[in-house]
Design a protein around this motif. Structure first.
Motif, PDB file in Angstrom:
ATOM      1  N   ASP A 156     -10.407  -1.264   0.167  1.00 41.18           N
ATOM      2  CA  ASP A 156     -10.645   0.180   0.359  1.00 41.18           C
ATOM      3  C   ASP A 156     -10.669   0.461   1.857  1.00 41.18           C
ATOM      4  N   ASN A 157      -9.604   1.095   2.348  1.00 38.76           N
ATOM      5  CA  ASN A 157      -9.481   1.350   3.792  1.00 38.76           C
ATOM      6  C   ASN A 157      -9.874   2.783   4.166  1.00 38.76           C
ATOM      7  N   ASN A 158     -10.686   3.426   3.305  1.00 44.04           N
ATOM      8  CA  ASN A 158     -11.105   4.805   3.618  1.00 44.04           C
ATOM      9  C   ASN A 158     -12.123   4.861   4.746  1.00 44.04           C
ATOM     10  N   HIS A 159     -12.776   3.754   4.994  1.00 40.91           N
ATOM     11  CA  HIS A 159     -13.902   3.760   5.946  1.00 40.91           C
ATOM     12  C   HIS A 159     -13.503   3.107   7.269  1.00 40.91           C
ATOM     13  N   SER A 160     -14.438   2.474   7.963  1.00 38.56           N
ATOM     14  CA  SER A 160     -14.113   1.961   9.307  1.00 38.56           C
ATOM     15  C   SER A 160     -13.207   0.730   9.225  1.00 38.56           C
ATOM     16  N   ILE A 161     -12.515   0.452  10.315  1.00 36.21           N
ATOM     17  CA  ILE A 161     -11.648  -0.730  10.387  1.00 36.21           C
ATOM     18  C   ILE A 161     -12.494  -1.999  10.246  1.00 36.21           C
ATOM     19  N   GLU A 162     -13.730  -1.962  10.763  1.00 37.60           N
ATOM     20  CA  GLU A 162     -14.634  -3.118  10.652  1.00 37.60           C
ATOM     21  C   GLU A 162     -14.953  -3.408   9.182  1.00 37.60           C
TER      22      GLU A 162
ATOM     23  N   LYS B 157      -1.397  12.768  11.571  1.00 35.08           N
ATOM     24  CA  LYS B 157      -1.929  12.526  12.927  1.00 35.08           C
ATOM     25  C   LYS B 157      -1.086  11.474  13.640  1.00 35.08           C
ATOM     26  N   ARG B 158      -0.730  10.403  12.945  1.00 37.45           N
ATOM     27  CA  ARG B 158      -0.006   9.300  13.598  1.00 37.45           C
ATOM     28  C   ARG B 158       1.415   9.688  13.949  1.00 37.45           C
ATOM     29  N   ASN B 159       2.121  10.353  13.032  1.00 34.95           N
ATOM     30  CA  ASN B 159       3.553  10.626  13.232  1.00 34.95           C
ATOM     31  C   ASN B 159       3.861  12.039  13.714  1.00 34.95           C
TER      32      ASN B 159
ATOM     33  N   GLY C 221       0.876  -1.173   0.000  1.00 31.63           N
ATOM     34  CA  GLY C 221       0.000   0.000   0.000  1.00 31.63           C
ATOM     35  C   GLY C 221       0.907   1.215   0.000  1.00 31.63           C
ATOM     36  N   GLY C 222       0.445   2.280   0.603  1.00 31.93           N
ATOM     37  CA  GLY C 222       1.305   3.449   0.709  1.00 31.93           C
ATOM     38  C   GLY C 222       1.582   3.704   2.179  1.00 31.93           C
ATOM     39  N   ILE C 223       2.455   4.661   2.439  1.00 34.31           N
ATOM     40  CA  ILE C 223       2.741   4.979   3.833  1.00 34.31           C
ATOM     41  C   ILE C 223       1.429   5.385   4.503  1.00 34.31           C
ATOM     42  N   ALA C 224       1.162   4.766   5.667  1.00 35.90           N
ATOM     43  CA  ALA C 224      -0.037   5.090   6.468  1.00 35.90           C
ATOM     44  C   ALA C 224      -1.342   4.739   5.761  1.00 35.90           C
ATOM     45  N   SER C 225      -1.290   3.823   4.773  1.00 33.45           N
ATOM     46  CA  SER C 225      -2.559   3.452   4.093  1.00 33.45           C
ATOM     47  C   SER C 225      -3.324   2.398   4.874  1.00 33.45           C
ATOM     48  N   GLY C 226      -2.620   1.726   5.809  1.00 27.68           N
ATOM     49  CA  GLY C 226      -3.321   0.733   6.638  1.00 27.68           C
ATOM     50  C   GLY C 226      -2.748  -0.669   6.544  1.00 27.68           C
ATOM     51  N   LYS C 227      -1.503  -0.794   6.032  1.00 23.22           N
ATOM     52  CA  LYS C 227      -0.900  -2.138   5.883  1.00 23.22           C
ATOM     53  C   LYS C 227      -0.780  -2.825   7.239  1.00 23.22           C
ATOM     54  N   SER C 228      -0.253  -2.103   8.244  1.00 23.94           N
ATOM     55  CA  SER C 228      -0.078  -2.730   9.573  1.00 23.94           C
ATOM     56  C   SER C 228      -1.426  -3.098  10.175  1.00 23.94           C
ATOM     57  N   THR C 229      -2.432  -2.273   9.923  1.00 21.58           N
ATOM     58  CA  THR C 229      -3.781  -2.549  10.419  1.00 21.58           C
ATOM     59  C   THR C 229      -4.301  -3.839   9.805  1.00 21.58           C
ATOM     60  N   VAL C 230      -4.101  -4.008   8.504  1.00 24.75           N
ATOM     61  CA  VAL C 230      -4.541  -5.248   7.834  1.00 24.75           C
ATOM     62  C   VAL C 230      -3.648  -6.421   8.202  1.00 24.75           C
TER      63      VAL C 230
ATOM     64  N   SER D 135      -3.803  12.921   6.069  1.00 26.13           N
ATOM     65  CA  SER D 135      -4.254  13.304   7.421  1.00 26.13           C
ATOM     66  C   SER D 135      -3.929  12.217   8.447  1.00 26.13           C
ATOM     67  N   ARG D 136      -4.030  10.940   8.052  1.00 26.35           N
ATOM     68  CA  ARG D 136      -3.719   9.871   9.006  1.00 26.35           C
ATOM     69  C   ARG D 136      -2.219   9.842   9.328  1.00 26.35           C
ATOM     70  N   LEU D 137      -1.404  10.098   8.287  1.00 25.57           N
ATOM     71  CA  LEU D 137       0.059  10.091   8.491  1.00 25.57           C
ATOM     72  C   LEU D 137       0.467  11.244   9.400  1.00 25.57           C
TER      73      LEU D 137
HETATM   74  N1  LIG Z   1      -9.853   2.324   8.639  1.00 25.23           N
HETATM   75  C1  LIG Z   1      -9.193   3.187   9.433  1.00 25.23           C
HETATM   76  N2  LIG Z   1      -9.856   4.182  10.055  1.00 25.23           N
HETATM   77  C2  LIG Z   1      -9.203   5.072  10.825  1.00 25.23           C
HETATM   78  N3  LIG Z   1      -7.864   5.060  11.067  1.00 25.23           N
HETATM   79  C3  LIG Z   1      -7.160   4.076  10.457  1.00 25.23           C
HETATM   80  C4  LIG Z   1      -7.770   3.094   9.624  1.00 25.23           C
HETATM   81  N4  LIG Z   1      -6.786   2.255   9.181  1.00 25.23           N
HETATM   82  C5  LIG Z   1      -5.618   2.706   9.718  1.00 25.23           C
HETATM   83  N5  LIG Z   1      -5.835   3.781  10.501  1.00 25.23           N
HETATM   84  C6  LIG Z   1      -4.828   4.566  11.230  1.00 25.23           C
HETATM   85  O1  LIG Z   1      -4.035   5.201  10.226  1.00 25.23           O
HETATM   86  C7  LIG Z   1      -2.652   5.166  10.600  1.00 25.23           C
HETATM   87  C8  LIG Z   1      -1.883   4.386   9.547  1.00 25.23           C
HETATM   88  O2  LIG Z   1      -2.297   3.027   9.596  1.00 25.23           O
HETATM   89  P1  LIG Z   1      -1.164   1.866   9.570  1.00 25.23           P
HETATM   90  O3  LIG Z   1      -0.111   2.174  10.562  1.00 25.23           O
HETATM   91  O4  LIG Z   1      -1.873   0.548   9.636  1.00 25.23           O
HETATM   92  O5  LIG Z   1      -0.610   2.122   8.098  1.00 25.23           O
HETATM   93  P2  LIG Z   1       0.682   1.480   7.422  1.00 25.23           P
HETATM   94  O6  LIG Z   1       0.369   1.340   5.982  1.00 25.23           O
HETATM   95  O7  LIG Z   1       1.130   0.267   8.153  1.00 25.23           O
HETATM   96  O8  LIG Z   1       1.721   2.637   7.671  1.00 25.23           O
HETATM   97  P3  LIG Z   1       3.339   2.574   7.444  1.00 25.23           P
HETATM   98  O9  LIG Z   1       3.544   2.279   6.013  1.00 25.23           O
HETATM   99  O10 LIG Z   1       3.782   3.929   7.814  1.00 25.23           O
HETATM  100  O11 LIG Z   1       3.812   1.499   8.352  1.00 25.23           O
HETATM  101  C9  LIG Z   1      -2.583   4.511  11.974  1.00 25.23           C
HETATM  102  O12 LIG Z   1      -2.591   5.529  12.961  1.00 25.23           O
HETATM  103  C10 LIG Z   1      -3.865   3.691  12.041  1.00 25.23           C
HETATM  104  O13 LIG Z   1      -4.323   3.546  13.367  1.00 25.23           O
END
Ligand SMILES: Nc1ncnc2c1ncn2[C@@H]1O[C@H](COP(=O)(O)OP(=O)(O)OP(=O)(O)O)[C@@H](O)[C@H]1O
Ligand SMILES: CC(C)(COP(=O)(O)OP(=O)(O)OC[C@H]1O[C@@H](n2cnc3c(N)ncnc32)[C@H](O)[C@@H]1O)[C@@H](O)C(=O)NCCC(=O)NCCS
Length: 199
Positions: free
Chosen positions: A177-183, A146-148, A9-18, A142-144
């Protein structure tokens, strides 16, 4: 037969979340970013090469690499980024492959390679299926930030250092598509694994 999934994915796109969702299903995840940290620890060959290439100013008092400092150098200079990649990527690749092959030998049904630069580094031959975690650029920014705690420019420099997410989504076998809720993301992942006959 082990199915090897390339998660990107891209930086902060949600890879670690998935990838944590994969781990919750007891599928092992090999994290390239984590390995990229390990291979530049003091004592590692790549550490010596990085210090030789970038000088002592990127070393902290504890002799570890000053990551934010090196980041500020390579995310604003493509040639320096390529120089760092040429040192670190081969070390990351060889360690990932050895871990991947151990899981295959153990007969794991599925193993995930979490590789942010899967497409940029032409590594799709290492996996059977590619899965992109997609978000719109404004959400990513915005997520990047906020997180970093990055400024908009720092976040944007890092996003620009990677292939645009829309391009990656088009190259992938499937994207989430990770634009919406984690669920909602979790539901999509379950559907992807069902489509691929995994888990
Ligand atoms: N569906 C979502 N809704 C809200 N916030 C989210 C969602 N998915 C991820 N986030 C948040 O967005 C930020 C980036 O997510 P995550 O760390 O999973 O991305 P990543 O692709 O692993 O980032 P990196 O490439 O920098 O490691 C985190 O703070 C995470 O909690
Ligand atoms: C420059 C370094 C020291 C900065 O460390 P820092 O802890 O500040 O950032 P971190 O490593 O968490 O990376 C932040 C984000 O940038 C991405 N990223 C890291 N390096 C690169 C790169 N060379 N090109 C594009 N994106 C990159 C990561 O995937 C992550 O999404 C570090 O990113 C690094 O060593 N990069 C080179 C190795 C690499 O390419 N890793 C990426 C996957 S293998």
């Amino acid at each position: 037969m082990t199915v090897v999934i390339g998660l990107t994915g891209g930086i902060a796109s949600g890879k670690s979340t998935v990838s944590s969702m994969f781990q919750a299903k007891n599928f092992p995840v090999i994290d390239a970013d984590l390995i990229a940290r390990e291979v530049v620890e003091p004592g590692e060959r790549a550490y010596d090469q990085v210090v030789e290439a970038f000088g002592k100013e990127i070393i902290k008092d504890d002799h570890k690499i000053n990551r934010p400092k090196l980041g500020s150098i390579i995310f604003t200079d493509e040639d320096k980024r390529k120089q760092l990649n040429a040192i670190v990527h081969p070390a990351v690749r060889s360690r990932m492959l050895s871990i991947r092959d151990d899981y295959i030998k153990k007969g794991m049904p599925c193993v995930v390679l979490d590789i942010p630069l899967l497409f940029e580094s032409n590594l799709t031959h290492l996996v059977d299926k590619t899965l992109v975690v997609y978000v719109d650029e404004d959400v990513q920014l915005s997520r990047l930030m906020k997180r970093n705690g990055y400024s908009e420019k720092e976040a944007s420099d890092r996003i620009k250092a990677q292939m645009p997410l829309k391009e990656k989504a088009n190259l992938a076998d499937i994207f989430i598509d990770n634009n919406h809720s984690i669920e909602e993301t979790k539901v999509q992942l379950d559907q992807v694994l069902q489509t691929w006959g995994i888990g």
